[in-house]
Motif scaffolding. Structure first.
Motif, PDB file in Angstrom:
ATOM      1  N   SER A 184     103.276  40.009 -25.899  1.00 43.68           N
ATOM      2  CA  SER A 184     102.774  39.726 -24.550  1.00 43.68           C
ATOM      3  C   SER A 184     103.469  40.601 -23.516  1.00 43.68           C
ATOM      4  N   ILE A 185     104.719  40.967 -23.774  1.00 43.75           N
ATOM      5  CA  ILE A 185     105.439  41.939 -22.932  1.00 43.75           C
ATOM      6  C   ILE A 185     105.691  43.172 -23.794  1.00 43.75           C
ATOM      7  N   LEU A 186     105.079  44.267 -23.437  1.00 38.03           N
ATOM      8  CA  LEU A 186     105.247  45.482 -24.224  1.00 38.03           C
ATOM      9  C   LEU A 186     106.611  46.115 -23.940  1.00 38.03           C
ATOM     10  N   PRO A 187     107.269  46.637 -24.965  1.00 43.53           N
ATOM     11  CA  PRO A 187     108.613  47.201 -24.762  1.00 43.53           C
ATOM     12  C   PRO A 187     108.576  48.481 -23.936  1.00 43.53           C
ATOM     13  N   VAL A 188     109.587  48.623 -23.091  1.00 49.72           N
ATOM     14  CA  VAL A 188     109.756  49.825 -22.258  1.00 49.72           C
ATOM     15  C   VAL A 188     111.081  50.474 -22.646  1.00 49.72           C
ATOM     16  N   TRP A 189     111.057  51.732 -23.060  1.00 52.94           N
ATOM     17  CA  TRP A 189     112.286  52.441 -23.410  1.00 52.94           C
ATOM     18  C   TRP A 189     112.965  52.957 -22.130  1.00 52.94           C
ATOM     19  N   GLN A 190     112.517  54.026 -21.579  1.00 56.60           N
ATOM     20  CA  GLN A 190     112.960  54.571 -20.280  1.00 56.60           C
ATOM     21  C   GLN A 190     114.478  54.503 -20.060  1.00 56.60           C
ATOM     22  N   ARG A 191     115.248  54.812 -21.090  1.00 55.29           N
ATOM     23  CA  ARG A 191     116.704  54.769 -20.945  1.00 55.29           C
ATOM     24  C   ARG A 191     117.202  55.801 -19.922  1.00 55.29           C
ATOM     25  N   GLU A 192     116.351  56.785 -19.600  1.00 49.86           N
ATOM     26  CA  GLU A 192     116.749  57.789 -18.614  1.00 49.86           C
ATOM     27  C   GLU A 192     116.959  57.178 -17.231  1.00 49.86           C
ATOM     28  N   LEU A 193     116.449  55.970 -17.010  1.00 46.91           N
ATOM     29  CA  LEU A 193     116.682  55.288 -15.733  1.00 46.91           C
ATOM     30  C   LEU A 193     118.168  55.001 -15.520  1.00 46.91           C
ATOM     31  N   LEU A 194     118.899  54.916 -16.620  1.00 46.04           N
ATOM     32  CA  LEU A 194     120.337  54.645 -16.536  1.00 46.04           C
ATOM     33  C   LEU A 194     121.148  55.819 -17.080  1.00 46.04           C
TER      34      LEU A 194
END
Length: 461
Positions: free
Chosen positions: A192-202
């Motif tokens: 229901s909540i798809l995973p978000v990687w986006q580790r570049e945000l940190l």
């Protein structure tokens, strides 16, 4: 006092461990972790355990098989978990999304859930049998990032135990993954909540520069041998329900009335623990509070982000001040440390990691606390309903016993909801800790309930 279920013994029969790969082909790529994820203090395996009761409508279902099939499906979405960590230049960690899979063990035990007693809480008996450490699997690099064991019980219930490489996720991220696993075990085609990687945000800024004070990463030498020895240790769990919390809040000055229950309990723990350890009055004592920073960012981290999104702010005081001044002294310092965490603090933290080589937070004269009361472990449902217990498999945080505790949600035999706080101290210090805590509760609350229990929070479990 909690039922001493650590005396319970039973036999667990395990199938051979197997690697579960994603059910469909997934991208083969190298994905760097964030500069929060790969700090030294998170490079360890963290165990979680869930207890589930028998459900008559699921009597023809084997929970191990249901979860095993769902695991292959959920790994299509969370495919980095099926990879292996590599270390690049400057200790930078990255996931080789190789699709090798996560470790899975099906098992059965000759014990019922009721035999564990009503007070399900760490430490759990035979944990090493319920979460088997497969030889060669416990490393940080080139090892499975998840290990899951599902153990069926004689009563029809089961135990789901999981070990996570902490660099991959924090508690909210892990609960998100486990919830997705539960949804797909119940037939959902996707989380229901798809995973978000986006580790570049940190990631650290292009020109990293530390703009905030981060005493949690100070280099502190143990000049007086104050690191606690691990022999002759006592383990006890303390229940803080409405009566106990109300008693402690009577010590809170009017200027600090907006404090949270976590802050009051942390200040109390810090003060009582310091008194119990009897350090030199001039020694510097530290308490580290794990703060979920997801909403502190501007903008907040996206929904579905499952990396580590927290900070380790630390409050510092002389031991003499902690021991002799009113609770408000410790409470104010705890509140100030927590309130310091904002977007700039987190940006500064990522930069510090890169500049200083991803250091470990200091453990000298430190104690670390982590509140998982609202993490949602107990709400993870694989089709058998919510967990009878869900959360940390051990009472302490991290790889260093005796210097950390989880705050765990708990309902006692009277139906009171509250928080269980497992504590580990040398035996002599534990006696002093209990006495000091009981004295605070006695002074803070003249309620007949406390008098009947001899002011002993242990008996309220």
């Amino acid at each position: 006092m909690a039922q001493n279920n650590t005396l319970l013994t039973f036999t667990v029969r395990r199938n051979e461990p197997e690697l579960i790969a994603p059910a469909k082909p997934t991208p083969r790529e190298l994905k760097p972790l964030s500069d929060i994820d790969d700090q030294e203090g998170l490079r360890f395996q963290i165990p979680v355990i869930q207890f589930y009761r028998h459900d008559p409508k699921m009597r023809n279902k084997n929970p191990a098989r249901v979860i095993r099939e769902a695991l292959a499906k959920v790994l299509v979405f969370y495919y980095p978990f099926a990879g292996r960590l590599k270390e690049g230049p400057a200790k930078k960690l990255m996931v080789d999304c190789s699709g090798e899979g996560v470790l899975f063990i099906e098992a059965e035990a000759d014990v019922t859930l009721n035999q564990f007693g009503d007070a399900l809480q760490p430490p759990f008996p035979c944990l090493e049998e319920l979460l088997y450490d497969v030889p060669g699997s416990g490393g940080v690099l080139d090892s499975p990032l998840l290990l899951i064991q599902v153990t069926r019980l004689l009563c029809g219930g089961f135990i789901f135990a999981l070990r996570l490489n902490h660099t991959m996720s924090d508690a909210p991220g892990l609960v998100q993954f486990m919830t997705a696993l539960g949804e797909m075990a119940q037939g959902a085609p996707r989380p229901s909540i798809l995973p978000v990687w986006q580790r570049e945000l940190l990631f650290a800024r292009v020109q990293p520069h530390v703009t905030c004070t981060h005493h949690e990463y100070d280099e502190v030498k143990d000049t007086k041998g104050t690191i606690i020895p691990l022999d002759d240790m006592a383990h006890r769990s303390f229940f803080f329900g409405p009566t106990e919390v109300a008693a402690l809040r009577r010590f809170v000055p009017s200027s600090l009335q907006k404090c949270s229950t976590f802050e009051v309990l942390t200040a109390c723990l810090w003060r009582c623990r310091t008194i119990a350890l009897k350090p030199d009055p001039e020694e510097e004592m530290r308490i580290i509070c794990i703060v979920n920073a997801r909403a502190k960012f501007n903008p907040p981290l996206p929904k579905g982000y499952y990396g580590n999104g927290f900070a380790f702010p630390v409050a510092i005081s002389r031991a003499g001040d902690l021991s002799t001044k009113p609770l408000g002294h410790a409470l104010k310092l705890v509140m100030q440390a927590k309130n310091a965490v904002n977007d700039e603090y987190m940006r500064s933290l990522t930069d510090l990691m890169v500049i200083k080589g991803r250091p470990h937070f200091t453990v000298v004269r430190s104690y670390l606390v982590s509140d998982v009361t609202r993490a949602g472990f107990d709400a993870v449902d694989f089709g058998w309903g919510n967990a009878a217990y869900g959360g940390p498999a051990k009472g302490g945080v991290g790889a260093i016993p005796g210097v950390a505790s989880f705050y765990i949600p708990f309902t006692n035999h009277k139906g009171e909801t509250g928080i269980v706080l497992p504590i580990c101290l040398p035996n002599a210090a534990m006696e002093t800790f209990v006495k000091e805590l009981n004295n605070m509760l006695a002074k803070g609350n003249n309620d007949q309930v406390l008098k009947e229990h001899n002011y002993n929070v242990l008996s309220r479990l």
